[in-house]
Design a protein around this motif. Structure first.
Motif, PDB file in Angstrom:
ATOM      1  N   VAL A 148      -5.304  11.150  -7.301  1.00 14.46           N
ATOM      2  CA  VAL A 148      -5.256  10.127  -6.128  1.00 14.46           C
ATOM      3  C   VAL A 148      -5.447   8.697  -6.923  1.00 14.46           C
ATOM      4  O   VAL A 148      -4.466   7.951  -6.594  1.00 14.46           O
ATOM      5  N   PHE A 149      -6.247   8.594  -7.801  1.00 13.36           N
ATOM      6  CA  PHE A 149      -6.539   7.564  -8.587  1.00 13.36           C
ATOM      7  C   PHE A 149      -5.308   7.138  -9.115  1.00 13.36           C
ATOM      8  O   PHE A 149      -4.688   5.886  -9.224  1.00 13.36           O
ATOM      9  N   GLY A 162       0.930  -1.276  -0.055  1.00 16.16           N
ATOM     10  CA  GLY A 162      -0.070  -0.001   0.061  1.00 16.16           C
ATOM     11  C   GLY A 162       1.029   1.213   0.051  1.00 16.16           C
ATOM     12  O   GLY A 162       2.043   1.201   0.391  1.00 16.16           O
ATOM     13  N   ILE A 163       0.201   2.446  -0.397  1.00 15.77           N
ATOM     14  CA  ILE A 163       0.833   3.618  -0.321  1.00 15.77           C
ATOM     15  C   ILE A 163       0.075   4.367   0.766  1.00 15.77           C
ATOM     16  O   ILE A 163      -1.204   4.256   0.584  1.00 15.77           O
ATOM     17  N   THR A 164       0.631   5.660   1.185  1.00 18.79           N
ATOM     18  CA  THR A 164      -0.163   6.637   1.640  1.00 18.79           C
ATOM     19  C   THR A 164      -0.494   7.971   0.701  1.00 18.79           C
ATOM     20  O   THR A 164       0.470   8.198   0.111  1.00 18.79           O
ATOM     21  N   VAL A 165      -1.667   7.994   0.522  1.00 21.76           N
ATOM     22  CA  VAL A 165      -1.892   9.066  -0.659  1.00 21.76           C
ATOM     23  C   VAL A 165      -2.539  10.336  -0.075  1.00 21.76           C
ATOM     24  O   VAL A 165      -3.084  10.419   1.280  1.00 21.76           O
ATOM     25  N   ASP A 166      -2.325  11.524  -0.331  1.00 15.43           N
ATOM     26  CA  ASP A 166      -2.936  12.642  -0.257  1.00 15.43           C
ATOM     27  C   ASP A 166      -4.217  12.946  -0.762  1.00 15.43           C
ATOM     28  O   ASP A 166      -4.498  13.283  -1.600  1.00 15.43           O
ATOM     29  N   TYR A 167      -5.363  12.647   0.093  1.00 13.14           N
ATOM     30  CA  TYR A 167      -6.664  13.079  -0.245  1.00 13.14           C
ATOM     31  C   TYR A 167      -7.115  14.437  -0.453  1.00 13.14           C
ATOM     32  O   TYR A 167      -8.242  14.531  -0.974  1.00 13.14           O
TER      33      TYR A 167
END
Length: 195
Positions: free
Chosen positions: A56-57, A44-49
């Motif tokens: 993000v996609f 997984g990765i940490t995304v900035d919503y």
């Protein structure tokens, strides 16, 4: 917020790409991730919503391309993206307590704040409204999993919206954090095998 990690499970075959929810991050030490890693390796990765949903996609999609055979699992807003990724890349997915209308549910977070892991954020209205043009994807090969006791998202509304369109597994009680991962894995191990 670009950190990435990998958790190895007992099966070294196909991995799971995990999409975390709003205000959270990918953390291999979380109970959900540790439970999933008993089934298959988890990445997984940490995304900035706070970024536009298409960005993000693309971040999740780039990670999925590293694991083209992966099962996609997401919770909350991550469940929204799991369904989108699954449909776009023809990958099986599990959306847990998914946000089916992010343009509505994210309204509560517009402005400046501190997320669930203590990181300051600024979410602008334009980013939230960009979700208006995106429907929850119902055209993929996935399963929706719900804790009916979800205190953040209306599980019954999700059930009504999804019913008859995708398979559903629902647990009485629980919470938005999803309290039934061990039970899900034990009762439905088939969901974690790619097809």
């Amino acid at each position: 917020m670009n950190g990435q990690s990998r958790t190895l499970g007992e099966n070294e075959g196909v991995s799971i790409l995990y999409c975390h929810g709003w205000g959270s991050h990918f953390d291999p030490s979380k109970n959900k991730i540790r439970a999933l890693s008993k089934m298959r390796p988890v990445d997984g990765i940490t995304v900035d919503y706070t970024l536009h949903p298409h960005l993000v996609f693309e971040r999740f999609a780039a990670q999925l391309k590293c694991h083209p055979e992966a099962l996609v699992v997401g919770t909350s807003l991550g469940g929204f993206f799991a369904a989108w990724l699954g449909a776009e890349f023809d990958r099986p997915f599990i959306a847990i307590n998914p946000s089916i209308t992010p343009s509505t549910t994210l309204q509560a977070y517009v402005g400046r704040g501190v997320n669930h892991v203590g990181v300051p954020y600024e979410l602008v209205e334009d980013c939230v409204m960009a979700y208006d043009a995106l429907s929850f994807r119902l055209d993929g090969r996935g399963t929706i999993v719900l804790d009916m006791g979800d205190e953040i998202l209306d599980a019954q509304a999700t059930l009504d919206f999804i019913k008859g369109r995708l398979p559903i597994v629902a647990f009485e009680g629980g919470s938005h954090r999803f309290d039934h991962m061990a039970e899900l894995i034990e009762s439905r191990p088939d969901l974690f095998h790619t097809y």
